[in-house]
Design a protein around this motif. Structure first.
Motif, PDB file in Angstrom:
ATOM      1  N   ILE A  15      17.607  -0.837  34.833  1.00 24.41           N
ATOM      2  CA  ILE A  15      18.943  -0.660  35.421  1.00 24.41           C
ATOM      3  C   ILE A  15      18.815  -0.469  36.928  1.00 24.41           C
ATOM      4  O   ILE A  15      19.528  -1.084  37.718  1.00 24.41           O
ATOM      5  N   SER A  16      17.846   0.363  37.320  1.00 26.08           N
ATOM      6  CA  SER A  16      17.647   0.635  38.743  1.00 26.08           C
ATOM      7  C   SER A  16      17.285  -0.657  39.484  1.00 26.08           C
ATOM      8  O   SER A  16      17.816  -0.946  40.564  1.00 26.08           O
ATOM      9  N   GLN A  17      16.391  -1.449  38.903  1.00 28.77           N
ATOM     10  CA  GLN A  17      15.962  -2.691  39.555  1.00 28.77           C
ATOM     11  C   GLN A  17      17.091  -3.723  39.619  1.00 28.77           C
ATOM     12  O   GLN A  17      17.141  -4.530  40.547  1.00 28.77           O
ATOM     13  N   SER A  18      17.975  -3.684  38.619  1.00 26.76           N
ATOM     14  CA  SER A  18      19.062  -4.671  38.599  1.00 26.76           C
ATOM     15  C   SER A  18      20.115  -4.377  39.661  1.00 26.76           C
ATOM     16  O   SER A  18      20.955  -5.210  39.954  1.00 26.76           O
ATOM     17  N   GLY A  19      20.059  -3.173  40.222  1.00 25.62           N
ATOM     18  CA  GLY A  19      21.029  -2.803  41.245  1.00 25.62           C
ATOM     19  C   GLY A  19      22.283  -2.167  40.676  1.00 25.62           C
ATOM     20  O   GLY A  19      23.207  -1.824  41.401  1.00 25.62           O
ATOM     21  N   GLU A  20      22.325  -2.008  39.356  1.00 26.96           N
ATOM     22  CA  GLU A  20      23.507  -1.393  38.749  1.00 26.96           C
ATOM     23  C   GLU A  20      23.524   0.114  39.021  1.00 26.96           C
ATOM     24  O   GLU A  20      22.476   0.748  39.122  1.00 26.96           O
ATOM     25  N   VAL A  21      24.730   0.649  39.089  1.00 30.91           N
ATOM     26  CA  VAL A  21      24.908   2.087  39.183  1.00 30.91           C
ATOM     27  C   VAL A  21      25.097   2.580  37.745  1.00 30.91           C
ATOM     28  O   VAL A  21      25.728   1.885  36.937  1.00 30.91           O
TER      29      VAL A  21
END
Lengths: 204, 309
Positions: free
Chosen positions: A53-59
């Motif tokens: 999730i962090s790598q995908s840029g999602e909050v």
């Protein structure tokens, strides 16, 4: 189902007890609760999921099904959380004790009919709290606020199209109607001329 | 840090998909609950068309609003964003307010709208924190602009940066890493000049030095992109030493650590991004065309741009 619950972590003991009660109501309803009040949040996400999730840029709020804020004491981040949840079309329950005023900027937001569908502002008393929360969870579960197809339309198709639709959706969880709806949604998104047309209409 | 009553200026520096200029903010009422935002329209074409004139205009428009601003959010297309943001970090030095660039990538209009809303909300909220530099807010990271690079991954984090230049992260709330972010006091200085008489050369086997020598006649400086080269062509170095001995020449490289026998006008840069090298050089040559002075400026840490190896 996951819900993020935010409240003033410096609030007096009376309110802290109330916050614990809200978390208990949610947990007892089988909800995974993440909160700024809990030191070790149980998200149901594995460490690998969180890294993804962090790598995908999602909050993380994007991965929640709903947001609950207890705003009796002003919370510095409540405006930000509400705004972000609205941007991602997540249902929001904003709770304030009976007798206390709800922030007028939030009340103003309710004038927008799209926002009003997913933003619930509630003054609550001790006795009605559980019902308000459970009603809200019902809304989250039903996905209210999301656009649902309600218009019936008869479409005659050729055997060739029928064969293709059957082949495309066979052994998948997608129905033929869902497949066609998604296809049309994608066409709408990609049609810049139509988007400009809609933009103009909305701007008038 | 935005104080009560201070505005957040939303500087629009490229066209925004699906947004009508006249009622820009009314289409995003949720932004109003975060900050008192006032849009300022600087440039209304796709960002690929941006030129140094737009950088200068943006810097001036920001400078004249510094006193009344809590911070600035810059809406910019992804193309050229690293150039604009790096340039701004040199045009506005000793910055005392946060400047946060954001925007959207390509994708369907619907997904771009959601992404832009989320990025704008995050960027606007970021201006409430106590830091004073030019940053990028895309996805879930706040990055120092002049150390950022375009990410190669398909991600909402459109840009990436060394760990020391990641100034904040978002999970549910925004966390700023105070120890890393710059926090200036005093007065911001506006530099109103950039040299656009800079020749950019890429080393390839087909580089024609005769044609190049003619092109260099009116130039104030030269940048050589030698990214993957381990050595520099002898004839090119001869040209810099004998034909253009007074012109400052930047050699931008990833692989060369030192040039033991190099003409005096050569400036070896291996600790800046490409966009930062170009914009810093344009700024430095705008201050002085003296090769030694330009060298001093290029090697000095001006706005937190130097990447520690």
């Amino acid at each position: 189902m996951r819900v993020y619950f935010a409240a003033d972590n410096q609030a007096e003991e009376r309110l802290q007890k109330r916050f614990s009660k809200i978390i208990d109501i949610l947990s007892n309803a089988g909800i995974l609760v993440m909160s700024n009040l809990i030191n070790e949040n149980i998200s149901g996400f594995s460490a690998a999921d969180l890294e993804k999730i962090s790598q995908s840029g999602e909050v993380l709020l994007e991965r929640m099904d709903g947001l609950i804020i207890e705003g009796t004491n002003p919370l510095a981040e409540s405006g930000y959380l509400v705004a972000l949840a609205l941007a991602h079309r997540k249902p929001i329950l904003y709770l304030v004790e009976k007798g206390k005023a709800i922030n007028k900027n939030l009340l103003h937001l309710r004038k927008d009919k799209n926002t009003a569908k997913i933003l619930s502002l509630q003054n609550y008393g001790e006795s009605g709290l559980e019902k308000i929360i459970l009603d809200f969870l019902g809304i989250v579960e039903k996905g209210e606020g999301k656009e649902t197809p309600t218009i019936k339309f008869t479409l005659r198709i050729t055997p060739r199209i029928e064969r293709f639709l059957h082949w495309k959706t066979h052994n998948t969880k997608v129905s033929k109607a869902d497949f066609l709806r998604e296809l049309i949604e994608r066409l709408i998104d990609q049609d810049e001329d139509y988007q400009r047309f809609v933009g103009k209409k909305e701007g008038e | 840090m935005a104080q009560k009553g201070q505005k957040i200026y939303l500087m629009v520096v490229s066209e925004s998909p699906g947004m009508q200029k006249k009622d820009w903010l009314s289409q995003m009422p949720e932004l109003r609950i975060i900050a008192d935002l006032e849009p300022v329209f600087i440039f209304d074409q796709p960002s690929v068309n941006i030129t140094p004139e737009v950088w200068l205009k943006l810097a001036r428009e920001i400078h004249q609003r510094l006193d009344s601003a809590g911070g600035f959010v810059i809406l910019h297309g992804v193309d050229n964003l690293l150039f604009t943001s790096s340039a701004l970090s040199f045009l506005l030095q000793n910055l005392t307010k946060p400047i946060v660039f954001t925007g959207t990538q390509f994708g369907s209009l619907q997904s771009r709208r959601v992404e832009m809303r989320a990025n704008l909300i995050n960027a606007s909220q970021t201006t409430h924190f106590n830091f004073t530099e030019v940053c990028l807010m895309f996805g879930n990271r706040l990055l120092r602009a002049n150390q950022a690079r375009q990410s190669l991954e398909k991600s909402l984090n459109v840009f990436t940066a060394p760990l020391n230049a990641v100034l904040g992260r978002i999970d549910f709330s925004i966390r700023i890493f105070d120890k890393l972010a710059l926090n200036n006091k005093g007065k911001t200085k506006l530099f109103d000049q950039l040299s656009d008489q800079v020749e950019i050369i890429r080393i390839t086997p087909v580089l024609n030095l005769k044609i190049l020598a003619k092109r260099l006649v009116d130039r104030e400086g030269i940048i050589v992109n030698a990214k993957y080269y381990q050595e520099l062509p002898r004839d090119l170095m001869f040209l810099f030493e004998k034909i253009t001995p007074d012109l400052p020449v930047v050699i931008w490289t990833n692989r060369i650590q030192a040039l033991p026998i190099a003409p005096k006008n050569i400036i070896l840069i291996n600790n800046l991004t490409w966009e930062t090298t170009v914009t810093k050089f344009m700024w430095a040559v705008g201050q002085s065309t003296n090769a030694q002075k330009v060298k001093e400026l290029m090697l000095k840490d001006v706005a937190g741009e130097i990447i520690e190896n």
